[in-house]
Design a protein around this motif. Structure first.
Motif, PDB file in Angstrom:
ATOM      1  N   ASP A   1       5.653   8.129   3.818  1.00 49.58           N
ATOM      2  CA  ASP A   1       4.590   7.171   3.518  1.00 49.58           C
ATOM      3  C   ASP A   1       4.731   5.877   4.305  1.00 49.58           C
ATOM      4  N   SER A   2       5.922   5.600   4.816  1.00 45.21           N
ATOM      5  CA  SER A   2       6.105   4.361   5.580  1.00 45.21           C
ATOM      6  C   SER A   2       7.052   4.607   6.750  1.00 45.21           C
TER       7      SER A   2
ATOM      8  N   GLU B   1       9.254   2.173   9.782  1.00 47.52           N
ATOM      9  CA  GLU B   1       9.620   0.859  10.292  1.00 47.52           C
ATOM     10  C   GLU B   1      10.275   1.021  11.651  1.00 47.52           C
TER      11      GLU B   1
ATOM     12  N   SER C   1       5.976  -2.426  10.772  1.00 48.87           N
ATOM     13  CA  SER C   1       5.991  -1.594   9.566  1.00 48.87           C
ATOM     14  C   SER C   1       4.627  -0.966   9.392  1.00 48.87           C
TER      15      SER C   1
ATOM     16  N   ARG D   1       2.511   1.527   6.746  1.00 50.97           N
ATOM     17  CA  ARG D   1       2.500   2.137   5.421  1.00 50.97           C
ATOM     18  C   ARG D   1       1.210   2.908   5.258  1.00 50.97           C
ATOM     19  N   LYS D   2       1.345   4.161   4.837  1.00 52.65           N
ATOM     20  CA  LYS D   2       0.193   5.031   4.636  1.00 52.65           C
ATOM     21  C   LYS D   2      -0.440   4.690   3.286  1.00 52.65           C
TER      22      LYS D   2
END
Length: 175
Positions: free
Chosen positions: A17-18, A20, A48, A50-51
């Motif tokens: 989901d994320s 970095e 970063s 994020r979905k």
């Protein structure tokens, strides 16, 4: 040396989901970009992604470091500290969609987001409009010449008879 390929992110292949990404941008990064005005520096960039549940992506970018710019007074190169943050919304869709500056549309067939220019623009926007060396650090020869020319232009050494009579009347109002 940082390859610009490492700054391309395949959004369709994101398993988590994320994501970095941290990188150190040096002179090779700035010189590899076409039409970049900044040609050197050392900047740490943290990206970063994020979905979101709606199929969009939230992109946050943080930069910290310094770039080399020209001093506005003496025209010598100087290190200018930069720091800043930017955030964007990334959508997969047709590239012809035009929403606003904070929304980036990536072709859903390709799915690759090239963040190199976004990072560069964040760095460029973090540079103050006026960049001048600290007091006493400017090129002495250029500073002396600037003072000499500024004094001549501002009216020092000009006889009152050389002043246009219209300006002389305005000077009376000022006094």
């Amino acid at each position: 040396m940082l390859s610009l390929e490492t700054l391309k992110i395949d959004l369709t292949a994101m398993r988590e989901d994320s994501l970095e990404l941290s990188c150190l941008l040096d002179d090779s990064f700035f010189q590899s970009l076409d039409d970049a005005e900044i040609q050197s520096g050392k900047v740490n960039a943290t990206l970063s992604i994020r979905k979101a549940a709606t199929g969009e992506f939230a992109l946050a970018l943080k930069i910290e470091g310094s770039v080399t710019v020209q001093c506005d007074l003496c025209l010598d190169d100087m290190d200018q500290p930069v720091s800043g943050e930017s955030s964007f919304v990334v959508k997969l869709g047709e590239v012809t969609e035009a929403e606003d500056d904070d929304v980036i549309v990536v072709d859903e067939n390709e799915g690759i987001l090239d963040t190199s220019w976004l990072i560069y623009e964040t760095i460029a926007l973090a540079i103050p409009i006026k960049h001048v060396h600290a007091p006493g650090k400017c090129n002495d020869a250029m500073t002396k010449k600037l003072e000499e020319l500024s004094a001549t232009r501002s009216g020092d050494g000009i006889a009152e008879s050389d002043i246009d009579p219209r300006w002389a009347e305005l000077m009376k109002l000022k006094n």
